[in-house]
Design a protein around this motif. Structure first.
Motif, PDB file in Angstrom:
ATOM      1  N   SER A  87     -76.184-121.980  52.204  1.00 49.94           N
ATOM      2  CA  SER A  87     -75.718-123.034  51.312  1.00 49.94           C
ATOM      3  C   SER A  87     -75.414-124.318  52.066  1.00 49.94           C
ATOM      4  N   MET A  92     -80.681-127.082  50.745  1.00 49.38           N
ATOM      5  CA  MET A  92     -80.030-126.466  49.599  1.00 49.38           C
ATOM      6  C   MET A  92     -79.173-127.462  48.823  1.00 49.38           C
ATOM      7  N   LYS A 197     -79.564-125.896  40.916  1.00 51.86           N
ATOM      8  CA  LYS A 197     -78.363-125.212  41.413  1.00 51.86           C
ATOM      9  C   LYS A 197     -78.493-123.701  41.223  1.00 51.86           C
ATOM     10  N   ALA A 198     -78.986-123.304  40.053  1.00 53.34           N
ATOM     11  CA  ALA A 198     -79.144-121.873  39.779  1.00 53.34           C
ATOM     12  C   ALA A 198     -80.156-121.243  40.729  1.00 53.34           C
ATOM     13  N   ASN A 200     -80.910-122.409  43.685  1.00 54.42           N
ATOM     14  CA  ASN A 200     -80.280-122.421  45.012  1.00 54.42           C
ATOM     15  C   ASN A 200     -79.452-121.148  45.219  1.00 54.42           C
ATOM     16  N   GLU A 201     -78.666-120.817  44.188  1.00 56.92           N
ATOM     17  CA  GLU A 201     -77.826-119.628  44.279  1.00 56.92           C
ATOM     18  C   GLU A 201     -78.687-118.363  44.337  1.00 56.92           C
ATOM     19  N   LYS A 202     -79.740-118.337  43.565  1.00 57.14           N
ATOM     20  CA  LYS A 202     -80.659-117.193  43.571  1.00 57.14           C
ATOM     21  C   LYS A 202     -81.259-117.000  44.963  1.00 57.14           C
ATOM     22  N   ARG A 204     -79.975-118.059  47.769  1.00 60.24           N
ATOM     23  CA  ARG A 204     -78.909-117.690  48.706  1.00 60.24           C
ATOM     24  C   ARG A 204     -78.641-116.185  48.660  1.00 60.24           C
ATOM     25  N   LEU A 205     -78.608-115.637  47.449  1.00 60.08           N
ATOM     26  CA  LEU A 205     -78.363-114.204  47.300  1.00 60.08           C
ATOM     27  C   LEU A 205     -79.506-113.388  47.893  1.00 60.08           C
ATOM     28  N   GLU A 208     -79.137-113.323  51.627  1.00 56.93           N
ATOM     29  CA  GLU A 208     -78.091-112.409  52.083  1.00 56.93           C
ATOM     30  C   GLU A 208     -78.559-110.963  52.013  1.00 56.93           C
ATOM     31  N   TRP A 219     -88.416-122.332  43.578  1.00 57.76           N
ATOM     32  CA  TRP A 219     -87.407-123.206  44.198  1.00 57.76           C
ATOM     33  C   TRP A 219     -88.047-124.509  44.659  1.00 57.76           C
TER      34      TRP A 219
END
Length: 281
Positions: A87, A92, A197-198, A200-202, A204-205, A208, A219
């Motif tokens: 993030s 991002m 933003k959504a 970006n979070e997808k 990021r997960l 991880e 993206w």
């Protein structure tokens, strides 16, 4: 040779769309066969034929159809590795334009719009001579005017086409986490920012869970669309501010409603009228 002929035929059909609005005229400019004895619009039609020929001269000149803006975040750098996705990575983040500090040369597209919205009444009714005298000059640029109906229509033309291009982004397909296709309803730049933003979070997960991951095509496309949408919004704002500065907000609306030479059509004229431009005179 056949491929070139097909390409030229397609190009001509594409150029017709830019001449559909007949701004500055009380009525749509009709081909001679559609004219009645009471409505002799032959001068307007012959002028439209000249405009069409000039549009074909510049059709493949990308500078006359595109605006190049400075980077949204000039100091931003990509991550050192494509598998690093966090993030805190600049990629991002969602950069924003500062419209007051954006610099770009709008003269080429303004010249193109000037040509598109010209009427045979412009330049003290010498517009036909202006175009016919430069019919074989691919580098020809219609002379600029200041504070008159032509400049008003020119700026409104920039505003119209930027708005039409912006709205073309207002529906976008992407993939859900289960891989199924879904359509995201985009009605504004703010909606696009929320989509980014959504995603970006997808991403990021995913990074991880899989200890690093390539950027997905969804993206990348979402960020690219956001950049293009923000650029179009800047062009719209610049054109709108110029109209207000030169003509005044209230006066602009009055001009639109009361003077034919300032009129801008809300709906295009019949495509059958434009198709007649493809036929020999």
């Amino acid at each position: 040779e056949q491929q070139m002929e097909n390409s030229n035929a397609l190009l001509k059909k594409q150029m017709l769309h830019y001449l559909q609005f007949d701004d500055g005229y009380q009525e749509c400019v009709a081909p001679p066969k559609q004219l009645s004895s009471k409505n002799d619009g032959r001068a307007a039609w012959e002028f439209k034929e000249l405009k069409f020929r000039h549009l074909l001269l510049i059709a493949r000149n990308s500078k006359r159809w595109h605006v190049f803006l400075s980077p949204r975040s000039p100091k931003a750098k990509p991550p050192q590795q494509s598998t690093i996705l966090a993030s805190t990575t600049p990629a991002m983040r969602i950069p924003k334009f500062a419209p007051s500090r954006v610099q770009f040369d709008a003269n080429p597209i303004m010249a193109t719009c000037r040509l598109i919205v010209m009427t045979h009444f412009d330049y003290d009714e010498n517009a036909t001579s202006v175009l016919s005298d430069n019919l074989h000059e691919a580098s020809f640029v219609p002379p600029r005017t200041e504070g008159d109906a032509l400049q008003f229509r020119e700026l409104m033309c920039v505003l119209r086409f930027a708005d039409m291009a912006l709205k073309s982004f207002f529906a976008w397909s992407t993939k859900n986490l289960d891989g199924a296709m879904a359509t995201k309803k985009i009605a504004s730049i703010e909606d696009q920012i929320e989509l980014v933003k959504a995603l970006n979070e997808k991403e990021r997960l995913k990074a991880e869970q899989h200890h690093g991951n390539e950027y997905s095509s969804d993206w990348q496309v979402a960020h690219l669309h956001l950049a293009e949408m923000q650029a179009l919004q800047v062009v719209k704002e610049v054109a709108a501010r110029m109209i207000q500065s030169i003509f005044g907000a209230e006066d602009s609306q009055t001009l639109l409603n009361s003077k034919p030479e300032y009129s801008m059509r809300q709906a295009p004229c019949p495509m059958s009228y434009q198709a007649a431009l493809l036929k020999p005179s």
